[in-house]
Design a protein around this motif. Structure first.
Motif, mmCIF file in Angstrom:
data_model
loop_
_atom_site.group_PDB
_atom_site.id
_atom_site.type_symbol
_atom_site.label_atom_id
_atom_site.label_comp_id
_atom_site.label_asym_id
_atom_site.label_seq_id
_atom_site.Cartn_x
_atom_site.Cartn_y
_atom_site.Cartn_z
ATOM 1 N N UNK A 149 35.765 80.387 32.244
ATOM 2 C CA UNK A 149 35.868 78.946 31.988
ATOM 3 C C UNK A 149 35.660 78.594 30.523
ATOM 4 N N UNK A 150 34.712 79.339 29.899
ATOM 5 C CA UNK A 150 34.442 79.067 28.481
ATOM 6 C C UNK A 150 35.653 79.427 27.629
ATOM 7 N N UNK A 151 36.493 80.329 28.136
ATOM 8 C CA UNK A 151 37.687 80.717 27.381
ATOM 9 C C UNK A 151 38.852 79.746 27.596
ATOM 10 N N UNK A 152 38.722 78.886 28.575
ATOM 11 C CA UNK A 152 39.809 77.947 28.877
ATOM 12 C C UNK A 152 40.066 77.030 27.689
ATOM 13 N N UNK A 153 41.300 76.789 27.439
ATOM 14 C CA UNK A 153 41.634 75.895 26.328
ATOM 15 C C UNK A 153 41.186 74.469 26.631
ATOM 16 N N UNK A 154 41.239 74.136 27.939
ATOM 17 C CA UNK A 154 40.881 72.766 28.320
ATOM 18 C C UNK A 154 39.443 72.432 27.914
ATOM 19 N N UNK A 155 38.578 73.464 27.916
ATOM 20 C CA UNK A 155 37.178 73.263 27.547
ATOM 21 C C UNK A 155 37.086 72.773 26.099
ATOM 22 N N UNK A 156 37.838 73.426 25.200
ATOM 23 C CA UNK A 156 37.819 73.041 23.787
ATOM 24 C C UNK A 156 38.573 71.727 23.565
ATOM 25 N N UNK A 157 39.626 71.562 24.355
ATOM 26 C CA UNK A 157 40.385 70.306 24.286
ATOM 27 C C UNK A 157 39.493 69.130 24.633
ATOM 28 N N UNK A 158 38.644 69.375 25.618
ATOM 29 C CA UNK A 158 37.702 68.353 26.071
ATOM 30 C C UNK A 158 36.739 67.958 24.944
ATOM 31 N N UNK A 159 36.253 68.981 24.233
ATOM 32 C CA UNK A 159 35.313 68.703 23.141
ATOM 33 C C UNK A 159 36.006 67.917 22.016
ATOM 34 N N UNK A 160 37.251 68.294 21.731
ATOM 35 C CA UNK A 160 38.003 67.582 20.686
ATOM 36 C C UNK A 160 38.221 66.125 21.119
ATOM 37 N N UNK A 161 38.588 65.965 22.412
ATOM 38 C CA UNK A 161 38.820 64.608 22.925
ATOM 39 C C UNK A 161 37.526 63.792 22.846
ATOM 40 N N UNK A 162 36.394 64.426 23.140
ATOM 41 C CA UNK A 162 35.122 63.699 23.076
ATOM 42 C C UNK A 162 34.796 63.302 21.629
ATOM 43 N N UNK A 163 35.094 64.218 20.700
ATOM 44 C CA UNK A 163 34.881 63.893 19.285
ATOM 45 C C UNK A 163 35.729 62.679 18.880
ATOM 46 N N UNK A 164 36.961 62.663 19.361
ATOM 47 C CA UNK A 164 37.847 61.523 19.075
ATOM 48 C C UNK A 164 37.272 60.236 19.655
ATOM 49 N N UNK A 165 36.727 60.352 20.882
ATOM 50 C CA UNK A 165 36.156 59.157 21.518
ATOM 51 C C UNK A 165 34.935 58.657 20.738
ATOM 52 N N UNK A 166 34.206 59.597 20.089
ATOM 53 C CA UNK A 166 33.073 59.169 19.256
ATOM 54 C C UNK A 166 33.597 58.369 18.054
ATOM 55 N N UNK A 167 34.728 58.817 17.517
ATOM 56 C CA UNK A 167 35.358 58.089 16.411
ATOM 57 C C UNK A 167 35.791 56.695 16.848
ATOM 58 N N UNK A 168 36.320 56.617 18.069
ATOM 59 C CA UNK A 168 36.755 55.326 18.623
ATOM 60 C C UNK A 168 35.545 54.402 18.808
ATOM 61 N N UNK A 169 34.438 54.997 19.289
ATOM 62 C CA UNK A 169 33.204 54.205 19.484
ATOM 63 C C UNK A 169 32.724 53.659 18.144
ATOM 64 N N UNK A 170 32.848 54.490 17.096
ATOM 65 C CA UNK A 170 32.439 54.042 15.755
ATOM 66 C C UNK A 170 33.315 52.855 15.301
ATOM 67 N N UNK A 171 34.602 52.937 15.621
ATOM 68 C CA UNK A 171 35.513 51.853 15.236
ATOM 69 C C UNK A 171 35.137 50.566 15.979
ATOM 70 N N UNK A 172 34.785 50.691 17.257
ATOM 71 C CA UNK A 172 34.427 49.504 18.054
ATOM 72 C C UNK A 172 33.141 48.846 17.561
ATOM 73 N N UNK A 173 32.318 49.649 16.892
ATOM 74 C CA UNK A 173 31.060 49.133 16.332
ATOM 75 C C UNK A 173 31.314 47.981 15.359
ATOM 76 N N UNK A 174 32.472 48.000 14.727
ATOM 77 C CA UNK A 174 32.822 46.970 13.742
ATOM 78 C C UNK A 174 32.902 45.576 14.376
ATOM 79 N N UNK A 175 33.074 45.523 15.690
ATOM 80 C CA UNK A 175 33.178 44.228 16.371
ATOM 81 C C UNK A 175 31.807 43.634 16.681
ATOM 82 N N UNK A 176 30.768 44.454 16.498
ATOM 83 C CA UNK A 176 29.440 43.968 16.851
ATOM 84 C C UNK A 176 28.854 43.105 15.738
ATOM 85 N N UNK A 177 27.878 42.265 16.101
ATOM 86 C CA UNK A 177 27.321 41.346 15.118
ATOM 87 C C UNK A 177 25.948 41.787 14.627
ATOM 88 N N UNK A 178 25.067 42.123 15.565
ATOM 89 C CA UNK A 178 23.689 42.457 15.205
ATOM 90 C C UNK A 178 23.281 43.844 15.691
#
Lengths: 267, 288
Positions: free
Chosen positions: A15-44
């Motif tokens: 399972x650790x050798x599966x590409x999907x495992x690494x793809x998942x981590x990359x996708x999660x990193x991207x989602x962290x970037x998206x979360x950072x972008x959404x932070x700009x909409x916050x006020x306090x």
């Protein structure tokens, strides 16, 4: 025991050798970037927005990956007759189930803690670069406890799939049933709270149904992201009992699966 | 050749998608006021709990867009019907993610001044009080109570609570404001107890001086109240002025507050000091 561990080790490695495992981590990193972008909409409450989004993504990615990967492994074993190879090595059907459960435990640990590590580091870094006036105190220890909770709930989900796979043959049906159990198990705590608070306004049938689900279904709710900003939220006997229940529930499902799988006729 | 045709066809489709997106972006503005953008209380009930946090925050971002659009449309004013929709959206957001501060902040800013949803705002803020350890939440509740709802006593209670939060130390005037409200309501014992309690906690010498001065004024006001009761027992009527109390030798002459202001009795029987009044009223009194 040696055979069991060897079998589990091979599964984890596979399972650790599966590409999907690494793809998942990359996708999660991207989602962290998206979360950072959404932070700009916050006020306090800037860090809280990042924390909320990255936590929701973490939980979503973790459960979805467990759903897909675990269901896939079991169905492949049965469809492609991989189970014969294992059984021909002298491993009994019960040991096969135990080995699979053990490998799911390690695999869910790998996913939960790798993504959890990214989540905690991301939160800490984002908070560090937030203007001082809006900065919060991030409790890393509480964060690890929250990730630990997520891991045990993810393992619980994988044992649900193991249990369903022990007597169901259709991949799609197993997947759908697991999704239903996940949704019911995630909502049941809130629904039960609702029944307690609004008992008089709810029909006895619905009330009994919710109570029945609360007692019998696995509970997939977790402490949420708030303890990272306030350690005191974790000091609850309810959480400890819930954690113990999840562990016992998983063991129960593993043993029940091995009993069912032993009796199952493999074509 | 076949691959080339497929590649061209795919590129044309991509071009079409981008063109359509461009047309859609121009029409989005007209649809932003649609109600579906705003979250409702039931919308996440069957969604796994872990997703509530992110989705509720997303609902809040939508609510902000709605407020922005509504303000733009009505030239800087939030209409009451829009404000009611905002309230119900913020209620839903805080129901699913009660420990997020921003919805309370926005609710307090937009649902009070011109709109008048005071009690709704207070109810919303009270939910936050259970989950957020920030002095601003009880401060907003207190402010809404004394300023909009004209309930000084409740206002003082929440300001007193706000003063206890560690973050409120920078805003040392909170206990002074709370004691003032208690004083306005004739709750002198509570006001005195509050100031004594704050004096023990306060480290800043300048603020301590201010508190001591207010405490002295309150103690003197209490002496006058006590004298008023004795006066009523003795003469069977309420005193009309402080001077009457002095003439009856119930209080010492020239009793002044800590800033040198004279005390007087209002028509509804409350003790006030000249220095507590607005400068215009004070000037009028001096002219009299």
């Amino acid at each position: 025991m040696k055979l069991l561990l060897g079998f589990a080790y091979i599964t984890v490695k596979e399972n650790a050798r599966r590409r999907s495992f690494y793809g998942l981590l990359v996708a999660y990193l991207l989602s962290l970037g998206f979360s950072r972008a959404l932070m700009e909409f916050s006020l306090q409450d800037l860090t809280k927005v990042f924390l909320d989004f990255s936590y929701s993504f973490l939980s979503f990615f973790l459960f979805v990956s467990i759903l897909f990967i675990t269901t896939d492994i079991m169905s492949k074993d049965l469809d492609k007759k991989g189970v014969y190879i294992v059984l021909s090595k002298g491993i009994s059907k019960e040991t096969y189930i135990l080995g699979r459960a053990f490998s799911f435990l390690v695999f869910s640990f790998l996913i939960a803690f790798t993504m959890g590590f990214l989540f905690l580091i991301g939160t800490k870094l984002i908070n560090y670069f937030t203007p001082t006036a809006f900065r919060k105190e991030i409790q890393i220890l509480a964060g690890f406890t929250v990730v630990l909770f997520l891991w045990i709930k993810a393992f619980l989900l994988s044992t649900v799939i193991l249990f369903l796979s022990s007597f169901m043959g259709n991949f799609f049906l197993i997947f759908l049933t697991a999704v239903v159990v996940l949704i019911a198990g995630s909502a049941v705590e809130n629904l039960y709270k609702f029944v307690i608070l609004e008992g008089d306004r709810i029909s006895p049938l619905v009330s009994s149904l919710v109570t029945f689900i609360f007692y019998t279904f696995p509970n997939f709710s977790s402490p949420g992201p708030d303890p990272l900003m306030d350690m005191s939220r974790l000091k609850s006997s309810y959480l400890i009992l819930d954690f113990i229940r999840a562990v016992i529930y998983s063991l129960f499902l593993v043993f029940l699966s091995s009993l069912l799988f032993k009796r199952r006729q493999i074509p | 050749m076949r691959s080339f045709t497929i590649a061209v066809f795919t590129t044309v489709l991509l071009g079409l998608i981008l063109t359509l997106s461009h047309f859609l972006s121009g029409r989005i503005k007209g649809r932003i006021e649609e109600r579906f953008l705003l979250p409702e209380k039931m919308y996440l009930l069957f969604v796994p709990e872990d997703l509530h946090y992110g989705l509720a925050d997303m609902g809040f971002i939508n609510t902000l867009s709605f407020i922005g659009y509504s303000l733009q449309k009505e030239k800087g004013i939030l209409k009451r019907e829009d404000a009611l929709m905002v309230y119900s959206a913020l209620d839903a957001v805080t129901f699913y993610n009660p420990s997020y501060f921003d919805p309370y902040y926005v609710g307090n800013a937009f649902l009070t001044w011109n709109v008048g949803l005071y009690q709704e705002t207070v109810d919303l803020l009270k939910r936050g009080l259970k989950y957020i350890k920030d002095w601003r939440i009880p401060f907003y509740i207190g402010f809404n109570y004394f300023y909009f709802l004209k309930d000084n006593l409740k206002g003082a209670e929440y300001l007193r609570l706000a003063a206890k939060y560690p973050g409120a130390k920078e805003y040392n005037l909170l206990p002074l404001l709370a004691s003032k409200l208690y004083y306005e309501e004739g709750q002198l014992d509570v006001a005195i107890a509050l100031l004594k309690e704050q004096l023990k906690l306060m480290k800043e010498e300048k603020m301590k001086e201010l508190l001591r001065a207010r405490l002295e004024t309150l103690k003197k006001a209490k002496t006058i109240y006590r004298a008023m009761k004795i006066f009523k027992k003795r003469f069977g009527r309420k005193p009309k002025s402080v001077e009457e109390l002095v003439r009856a030798k119930l209080i010492p002459p020239n009793l002044r507050d800590s800033r040198g202001g004279k005390f007087f009795i209002t028509s509804d029987g409350k003790v006030r000091s000249e220095k507590d009044l607005m400068p215009v009223v004070r000037k009028l009194l001096e002219e009299e």
